[in-house]
Design a protein around this motif. Structure first.
Motif, PDB file in Angstrom:
ATOM      1  N   GLY A  32      -6.365 -10.830   3.103  1.00 24.72           N
ATOM      2  CA  GLY A  32      -6.163 -12.265   3.227  1.00 24.72           C
ATOM      3  C   GLY A  32      -6.064 -13.018   1.933  1.00 24.72           C
ATOM      4  O   GLY A  32      -6.252 -12.482   0.854  1.00 24.72           O
ATOM      5  N   GLY A  33      -5.776 -14.297   2.087  1.00 25.56           N
ATOM      6  CA  GLY A  33      -5.580 -15.152   0.933  1.00 25.56           C
ATOM      7  C   GLY A  33      -6.749 -16.057   0.622  1.00 25.56           C
ATOM      8  O   GLY A  33      -6.700 -16.818  -0.331  1.00 25.56           O
ATOM      9  N   ASP A  34      -7.820 -15.991   1.426  1.00 28.63           N
ATOM     10  CA  ASP A  34      -8.989 -16.815   1.127  1.00 28.63           C
ATOM     11  C   ASP A  34     -10.253 -16.103   1.594  1.00 28.63           C
ATOM     12  O   ASP A  34     -10.191 -15.119   2.324  1.00 28.63           O
ATOM     13  CB  ASP A  34      -8.871 -18.218   1.737  1.00 28.63           C
ATOM     14  N   ALA A  42     -12.023  -8.220   7.575  1.00 31.79           N
ATOM     15  CA  ALA A  42     -12.885  -7.045   7.361  1.00 31.79           C
ATOM     16  C   ALA A  42     -13.672  -6.740   8.634  1.00 31.79           C
ATOM     17  O   ALA A  42     -13.833  -5.571   9.015  1.00 31.79           O
ATOM     18  CB  ALA A  42     -13.820  -7.270   6.181  1.00 31.79           C
ATOM     19  N   GLU A  43     -14.150  -7.772   9.298  1.00 30.20           N
ATOM     20  CA  GLU A  43     -14.901  -7.580  10.548  1.00 30.20           C
ATOM     21  C   GLU A  43     -14.003  -6.988  11.633  1.00 30.20           C
ATOM     22  O   GLU A  43     -14.437  -6.112  12.393  1.00 30.20           O
ATOM     23  CB  GLU A  43     -15.529  -8.894  11.013  1.00 30.20           C
ATOM     24  N   SER A  55       2.346  -6.568   3.810  1.00 29.96           N
ATOM     25  CA  SER A  55       2.366  -7.211   2.502  1.00 29.96           C
ATOM     26  C   SER A  55       3.809  -7.401   2.041  1.00 29.96           C
ATOM     27  O   SER A  55       4.739  -6.799   2.567  1.00 29.96           O
ATOM     28  CB  SER A  55       1.566  -6.386   1.489  1.00 29.96           C
ATOM     29  N   ASN A  56       3.951  -8.234   1.041  1.00 25.74           N
ATOM     30  CA  ASN A  56       5.244  -8.622   0.491  1.00 25.74           C
ATOM     31  C   ASN A  56       5.761  -7.509  -0.435  1.00 25.74           C
ATOM     32  O   ASN A  56       5.182  -7.252  -1.479  1.00 25.74           O
ATOM     33  CB  ASN A  56       5.038  -9.930  -0.278  1.00 25.74           C
ATOM     34  N   HIS A  57       6.836  -6.871  -0.047  1.00 22.46           N
ATOM     35  CA  HIS A  57       7.397  -5.770  -0.832  1.00 22.46           C
ATOM     36  C   HIS A  57       7.801  -6.195  -2.239  1.00 22.46           C
ATOM     37  O   HIS A  57       7.634  -5.439  -3.201  1.00 22.46           O
ATOM     38  CB  HIS A  57       8.596  -5.166  -0.099  1.00 22.46           C
ATOM     39  N   LEU A  58       8.304  -7.391  -2.377  1.00 21.50           N
ATOM     40  CA  LEU A  58       8.764  -7.872  -3.682  1.00 21.50           C
ATOM     41  C   LEU A  58       7.639  -7.859  -4.717  1.00 21.50           C
ATOM     42  O   LEU A  58       7.873  -7.576  -5.892  1.00 21.50           O
ATOM     43  CB  LEU A  58       9.370  -9.273  -3.559  1.00 21.50           C
ATOM     44  N   GLU A 123       4.354 -16.171   8.238  1.00 19.83           N
ATOM     45  CA  GLU A 123       5.414 -16.918   7.555  1.00 19.83           C
ATOM     46  C   GLU A 123       4.831 -17.877   6.513  1.00 19.83           C
ATOM     47  O   GLU A 123       5.291 -17.873   5.366  1.00 19.83           O
ATOM     48  CB  GLU A 123       6.315 -17.661   8.534  1.00 19.83           C
ATOM     49  N   PRO A 124       3.795 -18.672   6.845  1.00 23.84           N
ATOM     50  CA  PRO A 124       3.211 -19.528   5.801  1.00 23.84           C
ATOM     51  C   PRO A 124       2.586 -18.712   4.662  1.00 23.84           C
ATOM     52  O   PRO A 124       2.689 -19.102   3.489  1.00 23.84           O
ATOM     53  CB  PRO A 124       2.139 -20.338   6.535  1.00 23.84           C
ATOM     54  N   PHE A 125       1.953 -17.599   4.988  1.00 25.46           N
ATOM     55  CA  PHE A 125       1.328 -16.761   3.963  1.00 25.46           C
ATOM     56  C   PHE A 125       2.390 -16.220   2.997  1.00 25.46           C
ATOM     57  O   PHE A 125       2.253 -16.339   1.776  1.00 25.46           O
ATOM     58  CB  PHE A 125       0.554 -15.611   4.623  1.00 25.46           C
TER      59      PHE A 125
END
Length: 156
Positions: A32-34, A42-43, A55-58, A123-125
Motif C-alpha cells: 500500500g501507499g499509506d 498485511a492482516e 504493481s506498476n511495471h514502469l 486507478e487512483p493509486f
C-alpha cells in the motif's frame, strides 16, 4: 543479501529453521501507499484472504529492477516495520491494466473482492504513481500481477 533490521532477520531465520529449503535471500516490504493500508493489507495476508498483489511495471524499468519471479520469498511488514508473514511468489504475469480480470481482483482480497472495487482503488493509486514520475495513467499501462502463497505467519 540486503541487511534488514534484526527483527526482520530473526523472523526470516525462524522461518528458515522450519523450512530448510527456503532461499537465503528475500525481500521485506509493506503493502500500500499509506500506513493504515499497510496494516490492513498485511492482516488480509495473515488471514489468507489476500493472495495476490499488483504493481506498476514502469517503476521496475525506471529503477532498473527486475520484475519479481516465482520462488521469490518476501517478509510482509506492517506500518511499523514489524514482520507479519513470509510469502512466496507462485505466479507472475505482466499485462495491461485493462486486462486485469475478476479472478485476479478476487485474489487481491480487497474490499468486496470484485473487479469494479479493484479498479476503483487501483486507478487512483496508479494515477498518483504515474503523476509522481511525470506520466499519465492509461488503461494500457503495464501492471505486474503477482500471486503468492503464505509460507509463515508471525505468532502474536
Amino acid at each position: 543479501m540486503t541487511n534488514y533490521n534484526e527483527q526482520i532477520e530473526a523472523f526470516y531465520r525462524t522461518y528458515m529453521k522450519q523450512n530448510p529449503q527456503a532461499p537465503q535471500t528475500y525481500t521485506a516490504w509493506s503493502f500500500g501507499g499509506d500506513d493504515a493500508l499497510a496494516d490492513k493489507l498485511a492482516e488480509l495476508v495473515v488471514q489468507g484472504v489476500k493472495t495476490a498483489t499488483s504493481s506498476n511495471h514502469l517503476l521496475y524499468e525506471l529503477e532498473d529492477e527486475p520484475v519479481p519471479k516465482p520462488g521469490l520469498h518476501s517478509v510482509v511488514l506492517d506500518r511499523a516495520g514489524i514482520p507479519r508473514a513470509v510469502i512466496e511468489i507462485i505466479k507472475v504475469e505482466v499485462k495491461q491494466y485493462k486486462e486485469v480480470d475478476a479472478s485476479f481482483a478476487f485474489k487481491e482480497g480487497e474490499g468486496d473482492r470484485t473487479l469494479a472495487y479493484w479498479r476503483s482503488v487501483h486507478e487512483p493509486f496508479f494515477s498518483k504513481e504515474m503523476e509522481e514520475i511525470g506520466r499519465d495513467f492509461s488503461s494500457d499501462m503495464l501492471v505486474v500481477c503477482e500471486e503468492f502463497t503464505v509460507r509463515f505467519i508471525a505468532h502474536k
